[in-house]
Design a protein around this motif. Structure first.
Motif, PDB file in Angstrom:
ATOM      1  N   LEU A 164      20.086  57.792  71.319  1.00  0.00           N
ATOM      2  CA  LEU A 164      20.609  56.549  70.743  1.00  0.00           C
ATOM      3  C   LEU A 164      21.652  56.788  69.663  1.00  0.00           C
ATOM      4  CD1 LEU A 164      17.279  54.508  70.507  1.00  0.00           C
ATOM      5  CD2 LEU A 164      19.034  54.413  72.301  1.00  0.00           C
ATOM      6  N   ASN A 165      21.630  57.949  69.003  1.00  0.00           N
ATOM      7  CA  ASN A 165      22.591  58.229  67.937  1.00  0.00           C
ATOM      8  C   ASN A 165      23.801  59.030  68.415  1.00  0.00           C
ATOM      9  OD1 ASN A 165      20.968  56.924  66.043  1.00  0.00           O
ATOM     10  ND2 ASN A 165      19.842  58.799  65.542  1.00  0.00           N
ATOM     11  N   ASP A 166      23.975  59.107  69.713  1.00  0.00           N
ATOM     12  CA  ASP A 166      25.103  59.854  70.278  1.00  0.00           C
ATOM     13  C   ASP A 166      26.381  59.018  70.144  1.00  0.00           C
ATOM     14  OD1 ASP A 166      26.940  61.261  71.739  1.00  0.00           O
ATOM     15  OD2 ASP A 166      25.576  61.711  73.387  1.00  0.00           O
ATOM     16  N   ARG A 167      27.265  59.411  69.248  1.00  0.00           N
ATOM     17  CA  ARG A 167      28.500  58.656  69.011  1.00  0.00           C
ATOM     18  C   ARG A 167      29.485  58.794  70.169  1.00  0.00           C
ATOM     19  NH1 ARG A 167      29.855  59.390  62.528  1.00  0.00           N
ATOM     20  NH2 ARG A 167      27.869  58.507  61.769  1.00  0.00           N
ATOM     21  N   TYR A 168      29.411  59.907  70.864  1.00  0.00           N
ATOM     22  CA  TYR A 168      30.288  60.071  72.033  1.00  0.00           C
ATOM     23  C   TYR A 168      29.949  59.013  73.088  1.00  0.00           C
ATOM     24  CZ  TYR A 168      32.720  62.204  75.973  1.00  0.00           C
ATOM     25  OH  TYR A 168      33.553  62.422  77.047  1.00  0.00           O
ATOM     26  N   MET A 169      28.669  58.725  73.280  1.00  0.00           N
ATOM     27  CA  MET A 169      28.261  57.678  74.219  1.00  0.00           C
ATOM     28  C   MET A 169      28.850  56.324  73.808  1.00  0.00           C
ATOM     29  SD  MET A 169      24.420  56.262  75.091  1.00  0.00           S
ATOM     30  CE  MET A 169      24.237  55.577  73.434  1.00  0.00           C
ATOM     31  N   LEU A 170      28.814  56.027  72.522  1.00  0.00           N
ATOM     32  CA  LEU A 170      29.368  54.757  72.045  1.00  0.00           C
ATOM     33  C   LEU A 170      30.869  54.682  72.283  1.00  0.00           C
ATOM     34  CD1 LEU A 170      27.403  54.412  68.676  1.00  0.00           C
ATOM     35  CD2 LEU A 170      26.875  53.377  70.898  1.00  0.00           C
TER      36      LEU A 170
END
Length: 305
Positions: A185-191
């Motif tokens: 959930l804290n993966d900024r690349y996913m965002l």
């Protein structure tokens, strides 16, 4: 170009004639390919990696709507997670159940997109999906596309950490669950990827539905350009994927998208007509662009079919 259009028309004609056979066959092929690719990437639950089992589930999917493929793929994924880590399986089951409740409760009908997005990532062609969705589905496809990115990120985390997860003590399920939740959930690349997909789908949908000349090629170029900027920036900042893979994927996605736009959205802008007519309440200004007829030459004469 005319040859491609003639092939397209021939395929459409045959599909309309034999759709009662082709529809389930196409669903079977799509399910078989998606499940095979999924198990080739994950495949920790050996029984589901057998082609006979995959074929059997694909036959099942052939007689249900396309969204059934996403459900079956989710079952396969959960079986793989259970065989490695109960904590990962709990997180995966909770996430997929929440997706099912929120998505299928409010916007059913495009569930196959949630399976196609991870499939495209597995083939290193993620940039193709937003363009195709913008051209064919529209702006509301941003929701299943974003969910598909999340599902792929969950699969990627599982693949990258399977060895560590399998060695975690069964008594530490709670700690493992917290660590898994934080890692996904804290993966900024996913965002950043979700942002790229959303912007690209909206841009492609708006431009392709506009009345400007060459709107479909312009939409494809814009969608690819938006993703190029966001993906490369995310690669540099967060180190999500090898940059060379993004470049190759961008080029391949651009070529496939342009070919698709040229074949399925072919119009003759040279013979555009602008019409004006009115009734008692309105004055209408209409821009009419004829579709390209592969069976007519440039002077309008019929070509032998």
């Amino acid at each position: 170009m005319n040859t491609l259009l003639i092939i397209r028309d021939s395929l459409i004609e045959k599909y309309n004639r034999f759709d009662f056979v082709l529809r389930p066959l196409i669903r079977f092929v799509i399910a078989f390919i998606i499940l095979t690719v999924l198990q080739s990437k994950v495949g920790y639950f050996g029984q589901f990696s057998r082609l006979v089992v995959i074929a059997a589930f694909s036959v099942f999917c052939a007689f249900f709507p396309l969204g059934c493929i996403s459900v079956v793929a989710g079952v396969f994924l959960l079986a793989d997670m259970v065989s490695i880590s109960y904590a990962m399986a709990i997180f995966g089951a909770g996430s997929l159940m929440l997706i099912f409740i929120l998505y299928y409760g409010f916007k059913p009908g495009t569930g196959i997109i949630m399976a196609l997005v991870p499939f495209a990532f597995a083939l290193d062609l993620p940039f193709l999906i937003p363009v195709m969705l913008g051209l064919n589905v529209g702006i509301y496809s941003v929701i299943p596309a974003a969910i598909g990115v999340f599902i792929w990120n969950m699969i990627k985390y599982f693949m990258e950490n399977a060895a560590v997860l399998s060695e975690a003590p069964a008594a530490d399920i709670a700690d493992s669950f917290v660590e898994i939740s934080s890692g996904i959930l804290n993966d900024r690349y996913m965002l950043a990827v979700i942002l790229a997909f959303v912007i690209a789908i909206i841009a492609v949908s708006i431009i392709s539905n506009s009345s400007m000349n060459y709107s479909w090629p312009a939409a494809v170029i814009t969608g690819i350009a938006v993703q190029t900027v966001v993906f490369i920036a995310a690669d540099i900042i967060y180190g999500g994927r090898p940059l060379v893979m993004d470049v190759i994927g961008l080029i391949a996605s651009f070529l496939i998208s342009m070919l698709y736009a040229l074949v399925f959205y072919s119009v003759d802008y040279r013979n555009t007509e602008r019409l004006r007519f009115e009734d008692d309440d309105y004055v209408y200004y209409v821009k009419a662009v004829p579709k390209i007829d592969p069976y007519r030459d440039d002077e309008g004469y019929d070509i032998k079919r």
